[in-house]
Scaffold this active site. Structure first.
Site, PDB file in Angstrom:
ATOM      1  N   GLU A 170       0.818  -1.216   0.000  1.00  0.00           N
ATOM      2  CA  GLU A 170       0.000   0.000   0.000  1.00  0.00           C
ATOM      3  C   GLU A 170       0.853   1.268   0.000  1.00  0.00           C
ATOM      4  O   GLU A 170       0.429   2.311  -0.499  1.00  0.00           O
ATOM      5  CB  GLU A 170      -0.962   0.009   1.194  1.00  0.00           C
ATOM      6  CG  GLU A 170      -2.073  -1.050   1.134  1.00  0.00           C
ATOM      7  CD  GLU A 170      -1.627  -2.422   1.658  1.00  0.00           C
ATOM      8  OE1 GLU A 170      -0.427  -2.601   1.954  1.00  0.00           O
ATOM      9  OE2 GLU A 170      -2.493  -3.316   1.763  1.00  0.00           O
ATOM     10  N   PHE A 197     -11.140  -7.498  15.268  1.00  0.00           N
ATOM     11  CA  PHE A 197     -10.058  -7.907  14.378  1.00  0.00           C
ATOM     12  C   PHE A 197      -9.648  -6.761  13.430  1.00  0.00           C
ATOM     13  O   PHE A 197     -10.513  -6.175  12.786  1.00  0.00           O
ATOM     14  CB  PHE A 197     -10.547  -9.124  13.575  1.00  0.00           C
ATOM     15  CG  PHE A 197      -9.594  -9.607  12.514  1.00  0.00           C
ATOM     16  CD1 PHE A 197      -8.350 -10.126  12.849  1.00  0.00           C
ATOM     17  CD2 PHE A 197      -9.953  -9.564  11.170  1.00  0.00           C
ATOM     18  CE1 PHE A 197      -7.485 -10.571  11.862  1.00  0.00           C
ATOM     19  CE2 PHE A 197      -9.099 -10.016  10.185  1.00  0.00           C
ATOM     20  CZ  PHE A 197      -7.853 -10.524  10.539  1.00  0.00           C
ATOM     21  N   GLN A 198      -8.395  -6.434  13.422  1.00  0.00           N
ATOM     22  CA  GLN A 198      -7.827  -5.383  12.550  1.00  0.00           C
ATOM     23  C   GLN A 198      -8.318  -3.967  12.863  1.00  0.00           C
ATOM     24  O   GLN A 198      -8.171  -3.064  12.050  1.00  0.00           O
ATOM     25  CB  GLN A 198      -8.077  -5.683  11.066  1.00  0.00           C
ATOM     26  CG  GLN A 198      -7.406  -6.964  10.590  1.00  0.00           C
ATOM     27  CD  GLN A 198      -7.528  -7.173   9.092  1.00  0.00           C
ATOM     28  OE1 GLN A 198      -8.533  -6.839   8.502  1.00  0.00           O
ATOM     29  NE2 GLN A 198      -6.501  -7.745   8.491  1.00  0.00           N
ATOM     30  N   VAL A 221      15.798   8.898  -2.172  1.00  0.00           N
ATOM     31  CA  VAL A 221      16.477   9.641  -1.106  1.00  0.00           C
ATOM     32  C   VAL A 221      17.753   8.871  -0.769  1.00  0.00           C
ATOM     33  O   VAL A 221      17.745   7.655  -0.657  1.00  0.00           O
ATOM     34  CB  VAL A 221      15.550   9.767   0.124  1.00  0.00           C
ATOM     35  CG1 VAL A 221      16.324  10.209   1.366  1.00  0.00           C
ATOM     36  CG2 VAL A 221      14.438  10.749  -0.190  1.00  0.00           C
ATOM     37  N   PHE A 274      24.584   7.497   1.933  1.00  0.00           N
ATOM     38  CA  PHE A 274      24.258   8.848   2.396  1.00  0.00           C
ATOM     39  C   PHE A 274      24.383   8.938   3.916  1.00  0.00           C
ATOM     40  O   PHE A 274      24.846   9.932   4.468  1.00  0.00           O
ATOM     41  CB  PHE A 274      22.844   9.229   1.948  1.00  0.00           C
ATOM     42  CG  PHE A 274      22.565  10.691   2.057  1.00  0.00           C
ATOM     43  CD1 PHE A 274      22.987  11.560   1.068  1.00  0.00           C
ATOM     44  CD2 PHE A 274      21.891  11.211   3.146  1.00  0.00           C
ATOM     45  CE1 PHE A 274      22.746  12.923   1.174  1.00  0.00           C
ATOM     46  CE2 PHE A 274      21.650  12.568   3.253  1.00  0.00           C
ATOM     47  CZ  PHE A 274      22.074  13.433   2.273  1.00  0.00           C
TER      48      PHE A 274
HETATM   49  C1  LIG Z   1      18.625  13.843   0.865  1.00  0.00           C
HETATM   50  C2  LIG Z   1      18.076  15.193   0.538  1.00  0.00           C
HETATM   51  C3  LIG Z   1      18.911  16.283   0.452  1.00  0.00           C
HETATM   52  C4  LIG Z   1      18.426  17.536   0.084  1.00  0.00           C
HETATM   53  N1  LIG Z   1      19.293  18.584  -0.062  1.00  0.00           N
HETATM   54  C5  LIG Z   1      18.851  19.749  -0.611  1.00  0.00           C
HETATM   55  C6  LIG Z   1      19.745  20.802  -0.953  1.00  0.00           C
HETATM   56  O1  LIG Z   1      20.940  20.718  -0.760  1.00  0.00           O
HETATM   57  N2  LIG Z   1      19.209  21.893  -1.544  1.00  0.00           N
HETATM   58  C7  LIG Z   1      17.872  22.038  -1.791  1.00  0.00           C
HETATM   59  O2  LIG Z   1      17.439  23.053  -2.356  1.00  0.00           O
HETATM   60  N3  LIG Z   1      17.004  21.085  -1.429  1.00  0.00           N
HETATM   61  C8  LIG Z   1      17.467  19.940  -0.867  1.00  0.00           C
HETATM   62  N4  LIG Z   1      16.567  18.951  -0.575  1.00  0.00           N
HETATM   63  C9  LIG Z   1      15.129  19.203  -0.773  1.00  0.00           C
HETATM   64  C10 LIG Z   1      14.558  20.078   0.356  1.00  0.00           C
HETATM   65  O3  LIG Z   1      14.318  19.263   1.478  1.00  0.00           O
HETATM   66  C11 LIG Z   1      13.247  20.787  -0.066  1.00  0.00           C
HETATM   67  O4  LIG Z   1      12.284  19.837  -0.411  1.00  0.00           O
HETATM   68  C12 LIG Z   1      13.438  21.739  -1.250  1.00  0.00           C
HETATM   69  O5  LIG Z   1      14.547  22.587  -1.043  1.00  0.00           O
HETATM   70  C13 LIG Z   1      12.203  22.590  -1.411  1.00  0.00           C
HETATM   71  O6  LIG Z   1      12.173  23.090  -2.703  1.00  0.00           O
HETATM   72  P1  LIG Z   1      11.137  24.253  -3.100  1.00  0.00           P
HETATM   73  O7  LIG Z   1      11.294  25.383  -2.166  1.00  0.00           O
HETATM   74  O8  LIG Z   1      11.336  24.481  -4.546  1.00  0.00           O
HETATM   75  O9  LIG Z   1       9.711  23.536  -2.986  1.00  0.00           O
HETATM   76  P2  LIG Z   1       8.600  23.480  -1.853  1.00  0.00           P
HETATM   77  O10 LIG Z   1       9.157  23.115  -0.535  1.00  0.00           O
HETATM   78  O11 LIG Z   1       7.533  22.626  -2.411  1.00  0.00           O
HETATM   79  O12 LIG Z   1       8.066  24.984  -1.738  1.00  0.00           O
HETATM   80  C14 LIG Z   1       7.295  25.578  -2.728  1.00  0.00           C
HETATM   81  C15 LIG Z   1       6.681  26.870  -2.184  1.00  0.00           C
HETATM   82  O13 LIG Z   1       5.993  27.501  -3.251  1.00  0.00           O
HETATM   83  C16 LIG Z   1       4.703  27.909  -2.816  1.00  0.00           C
HETATM   84  N5  LIG Z   1       3.862  27.919  -4.010  1.00  0.00           N
HETATM   85  C17 LIG Z   1       3.223  26.894  -4.615  1.00  0.00           C
HETATM   86  N6  LIG Z   1       2.605  27.301  -5.720  1.00  0.00           N
HETATM   87  C18 LIG Z   1       2.853  28.627  -5.834  1.00  0.00           C
HETATM   88  C19 LIG Z   1       2.506  29.610  -6.796  1.00  0.00           C
HETATM   89  N7  LIG Z   1       1.754  29.321  -7.867  1.00  0.00           N
HETATM   90  N8  LIG Z   1       2.950  30.874  -6.602  1.00  0.00           N
HETATM   91  C20 LIG Z   1       3.713  31.198  -5.517  1.00  0.00           C
HETATM   92  N9  LIG Z   1       4.059  30.302  -4.584  1.00  0.00           N
HETATM   93  C21 LIG Z   1       3.640  29.033  -4.741  1.00  0.00           C
HETATM   94  C22 LIG Z   1       4.309  26.899  -1.767  1.00  0.00           C
HETATM   95  O14 LIG Z   1       3.335  27.434  -0.894  1.00  0.00           O
HETATM   96  C23 LIG Z   1       5.667  26.637  -1.086  1.00  0.00           C
HETATM   97  O15 LIG Z   1       5.881  27.548  -0.024  1.00  0.00           O
HETATM   98  C24 LIG Z   1      17.035  17.699  -0.166  1.00  0.00           C
HETATM   99  C25 LIG Z   1      16.186  16.599  -0.050  1.00  0.00           C
HETATM  100  C26 LIG Z   1      16.694  15.356   0.273  1.00  0.00           C
HETATM  101  C27 LIG Z   1      15.756  14.200   0.341  1.00  0.00           C
HETATM  102  C1  LIG Z   2      12.276   5.168   5.377  1.00  0.00           C
HETATM  103  C2  LIG Z   2      13.605   5.757   5.696  1.00  0.00           C
HETATM  104  N1  LIG Z   2      14.464   5.088   6.518  1.00  0.00           N
HETATM  105  C3  LIG Z   2      15.688   5.599   6.790  1.00  0.00           C
HETATM  106  C4  LIG Z   2      16.071   6.797   6.279  1.00  0.00           C
HETATM  107  C5  LIG Z   2      17.462   7.381   6.579  1.00  0.00           C
HETATM  108  N2  LIG Z   2      18.266   7.346   5.357  1.00  0.00           N
HETATM  109  C6  LIG Z   2      18.405   8.411   4.527  1.00  0.00           C
HETATM  110  S1  LIG Z   2      19.305   8.105   3.176  1.00  0.00           S
HETATM  111  C7  LIG Z   2      19.570   6.517   3.652  1.00  0.00           C
HETATM  112  C8  LIG Z   2      20.454   5.600   2.834  1.00  0.00           C
HETATM  113  C9  LIG Z   2      19.908   5.275   1.507  1.00  0.00           C
HETATM  114  O1  LIG Z   2      20.666   4.209   1.009  1.00  0.00           O
HETATM  115  P1  LIG Z   2      20.620   3.792  -0.505  1.00  0.00           P
HETATM  116  O2  LIG Z   2      19.222   3.717  -0.978  1.00  0.00           O
HETATM  117  O3  LIG Z   2      21.458   2.596  -0.686  1.00  0.00           O
HETATM  118  O4  LIG Z   2      21.272   5.056  -1.221  1.00  0.00           O
HETATM  119  P2  LIG Z   2      22.810   5.539  -1.148  1.00  0.00           P
HETATM  120  O5  LIG Z   2      22.833   6.723  -0.263  1.00  0.00           O
HETATM  121  O6  LIG Z   2      23.621   4.394  -0.652  1.00  0.00           O
HETATM  122  O7  LIG Z   2      23.138   5.862  -2.554  1.00  0.00           O
HETATM  123  C10 LIG Z   2      18.944   6.239   4.878  1.00  0.00           C
HETATM  124  C11 LIG Z   2      19.009   4.953   5.600  1.00  0.00           C
HETATM  125  C12 LIG Z   2      15.138   7.471   5.454  1.00  0.00           C
HETATM  126  N3  LIG Z   2      15.407   8.659   4.922  1.00  0.00           N
HETATM  127  N4  LIG Z   2      13.937   6.908   5.165  1.00  0.00           N
END
Ligand SMILES: Cc1cc2nc3c(=O)[nH]c(=O)nc-3n(C[C@H](O)[C@H](O)[C@H](O)COP(=O)(O)OP(=O)(O)OC[C@H]3O[C@@H](n4cnc5c(N)ncnc54)[C@H](O)[C@@H]3O)c2cc1C
Ligand SMILES: Cc1ncc(C[n+]2csc(CCOP(=O)(O)OP(=O)(O)O)c2C)c(N)n1
Ligand SMILES: [Mg+2]
Length: 576
Positions: free
Chosen positions: A51, A113-114, A383, A468
């Site tokens: 799911e 159940f569930q 991620v 990571f």
């Molecule tokens: C492992 C990992 C590492 C990351 N590292 C980075 C990093 O180094 N740098 C980075 O940038 N991000 C990084 N991120 C992503 C980060 O967590 C955020 O999700 C991202 O920066 C948010 O991007 P955003 O502001 O474009 O989008 P959002 O967070 O979606 O924000 C969009 C905004 O726009 C507004 N909005 C929507 N529609 C409109 C419209 N029509 N007009 C005006 N406003 C509007 C919304 O209300 C919201 O406030 C990482 C994510 C992961 C998983």
């Molecule tokens: C559901 C969940 N569990 C744990 C984490 C913490 N976490 C972030 S990145 C990561 C490693 C991901 O490993 P992999 O998919 O092998 O990618 P790699 O970084 O090795 O390229 C973990 C455990 C998470 N973000 N989400």
């Protein structure tokens, strides 16, 4: 004619709202709904193997199409499995409706159940979550749920006991017959005048543009031209901002480009457009900050704001542009673009095939994917380090799309999102950039590719680790532990599941194998044996500095080579 039951009315209402399919796993409490689906063409049942996959896939569909997408889980464990995926949808603000089937209504409260209480369980990851306890509530409660999902952009849940779904409906059909409203939201005249005045008085302006700039590309570029402003993007803005953009200076944040970081830190005025970039430490301390967002509650959430406005980016910029003077001072833009050119080159130099010898750099894999993918390919990235490679090496062009679990940050998103993408766009190339850890987490849904003949291309970045997390451990000054993965041969697993399975062990195998997989008429998996420690933490971070902080708390940008960080001290040197 036999009377329709509640389940049939539910489906008729969904069909009326343009819903084409429901992702889920069947179960007793969902029988009324799946049985009604068997007897009609739309919405169609999309059987997946978990799911959580259903919720992620629905989220991908909603993100790509902008329309309502639907997932369903049977009572108790069936709908609990939806939760992580729904959190992702909700936090990414995509319109998704979840049907959480419930135990027989007469048993609620007996510890049956569930038994669980979906109204409590889903409260945190939805705008609306209600139990349908009698037929009179259908379709009104469903329609309220749909309106919540669409107008607030997020998740809505209806909990529906199996017995109620089978009861005779009381209402004939859907009650709402209007098209989704498209209001134009913008600051008042007076506010636009103040905004224009503030911008006209500044010379070193940087724009931080996010996902809220979708659909406003032309206006954004015109704005940057008038203001002579470099444009930095946040990750979710990449697909909408980076392409055909002479003002692009890359992303900011730890995984960003040093040029993006520096452009933000050295400006006099930061203009935030449609972004919720979350890392406080990456904002300048002394610049004037202007923020424009569609949602008032977003203003000032991440940094201090001097001028905050509520508006849609496109509509607001259209009102603003005629009032802006041409900034004649090009210094800040020129320096920022120059810095970007050197940063970009330094990153590109890392994405090489190493004269065909091991190890395979993951950057190279991402570059090959970028080069070989179609003009309108849809990419998903897990991620983990695949997010870094996608952010740095995939080129967007206005037609390509990029999805990840960027806000919720859940592993295992890429495969299920690829499923939703491929189902929604059968004719487009869909590429999942999966980590070996992330892929294994929801690997059962490899079987969904076979079952529904979805030609998704899975590229597994096989580094035999949770790389990571290893990076985070190093940053925190602790030894790697609990990150080893003793992986199977994913190629054979793919073959066993009826996919084309390939394995690239040396750099010279990467391009031909990726090409073969992309050309293959059906689902394919390529496991690529990539190097494990591609970004070691630089020695300049001491244990003392790192103590108590996660990697994200550090005010640093990984420059890609692992031999240097760009920190505030260095940026200060760059300040004019
Ligand atoms: C492992 C990992 C590492 C990351 N590292 C980075 C990093 O180094 N740098 C980075 O940038 N991000 C990084 N991120 C992503 C980060 O967590 C955020 O999700 C991202 O920066 C948010 O991007 P955003 O502001 O474009 O989008 P959002 O967070 O979606 O924000 C969009 C905004 O726009 C507004 N909005 C929507 N529609 C409109 C419209 N029509 N007009 C005006 N406003 C509007 C919304 O209300 C919201 O406030 C990482 C994510 C992961 C998983
Ligand atoms: C559901 C969940 N569990 C744990 C984490 C913490 N976490 C972030 S990145 C990561 C490693 C991901 O490993 P992999 O998919 O092998 O990618 P790699 O970084 O090795 O390229 C973990 C455990 C998470 N973000 N989400
Ligand atoms: Mg890994």
């Amino acid at each position: 004619m036999a009377k329709k039951n509640v389940a049939e009315l539910l489906l008729e209402t969904l069909a009326g709202a343009g819903v084409e399919r429901v992702y889920g796993v069947a179960g007793d409490s969902l029988n009324g709904i799946t049985d009604a689906m068997r007897r009609r063409e739309h919405p169609r049942w999309m059987h997946v193997r978990h799911e959580e996959t259903a919720a992620f896939a629905a989220g991908a569909e909603a993100h790509l199409t902008g329309r309502l997408a639907v997932c369903a889980g049977s009572c108790g464990p069936g709908n609990l499995h939806l939760i992580n995926g729904l959190y992702d949808c909700h936090r990414s603000r995509v319109p998704v409706l979840a049907i959480a089937a419930q135990i027989p209504s007469a048993e609620i409260g007996s510890g049956y159940f569930q038994e669980t209480h979906p109204e409590h369980l889903f409260a945190q990851c939805s705008h609306y979550c209600e139990l349908v306890s009698q037929p009179e509530q259908m379709p009104r409660v469903l329609e309220i749920a749909i309106q919540n999902a669409l107008s607030k952009s997020g998740v809505a849940v209806i909990a529906l006991p199996g017995d109620i779904a089978l009861k005779d409906a009381v209402t004939d059909g859907p009650r709402l017959h209007f098209r989704p409203p498209t209001p134009q939201v913008r600051p008042s005249e007076e506010e636009i005048n103040v905004l224009a005045d503030v911008l006209n008085r500044s010379t070193a302006i940087t724009i931080l543009a996010g996902a809220g700039c979708a659909g406003a590309h032309a206006e954004l570029i015109e704005l940057a031209g008038k203001l002579k402003a470099p444009i930095v993007h946040a990750m979710r803005g990449k697909e909408f901002v980076e392409y055909d953009n002479p003002f692009d200076v890359g992303m900011t944040g730890l995984l960003g480009f040093s040029s993006g970081y520096v452009a933000m830190m050295t400006c006099d005025l930061l203009l935030m457009l449609g972004t919720d970039f979350p890392y406080q430490n990456f904002f300048p301390e002394h610049a004037t900050v202007v923020q424009i967002d569609l949602r008032g509650e977003q203003l000032g959430r991440r940094t201090k704001v001097d001028f905050g406005y509520v508006g849609d980016t496109k509509t607001t910029l259209r009102a603003l542009l005629p009032r802006l003077k041409q900034n004649e001072n090009e210094g800040h833009l020129r320096e920022s673009l120059e810095h970007y050119r050197t940063t970009r080159k330094s990153l590109d130099d890392l994405a090489t095939a190493n004269s065909g010898k091991k190890p395979i750099h993951p950057q190279y894999v991402a570059r090959v994917l970028d080069e070989l993918a179609t003009e309108d390919a849809i990419f998903t990235c897990d991620v983990g380090t695949p997010t870094i490679w996608a952010a740095r090496y995939l080129k967007m062009n206005g037609k390509r799309r990029l999805l990840g679990s960027f806000t919720h940050g859940s592993m295992a998103n890429a495969l299920p999102q690829a499923i939703g993408a491929q189902v929604s766009y059968p004719g487009r190339q869909v590429i999942s950039m999966s980590g070996d850890g992330g892929f294994a987490m929801l690997m059962g849904d490899l079987l969904t590719l076979r079952q529904h003949k979805l030609p998704v291309k899975l590229i597994i970045f096989k580094n035999d680790s949770l790389a990571f997390v290893e990076l985070e451990m190093k940053a925190a000054g602790i030894l790697d532990f609990a990150t080893d993965l003793h992986n199977p041969d994913f190629r054979k697993i793919a073959e066993g599941a009826g996919l084309l399975g390939l394995r690239a062990e040396t750099p010279d195998q990467v391009e031909p194998m990726v090409a073969q997989a992309l050309k293959h008429d059906g689902p394919a998996l390529v496991e690529v044996l990539v190097s494990r420690q591609e970004l070691s933490m630089p020695p300049t971070i001491t244990l003392e500095q790192a103590k108590g902080f996660s990697l994200f708390m550090l005010k640093a940008v990984l420059n890609g080579r692992g031999d240097e960080i760009i920190d505030l001290a260095r940026v200060n040197l760059l300040r004019r």
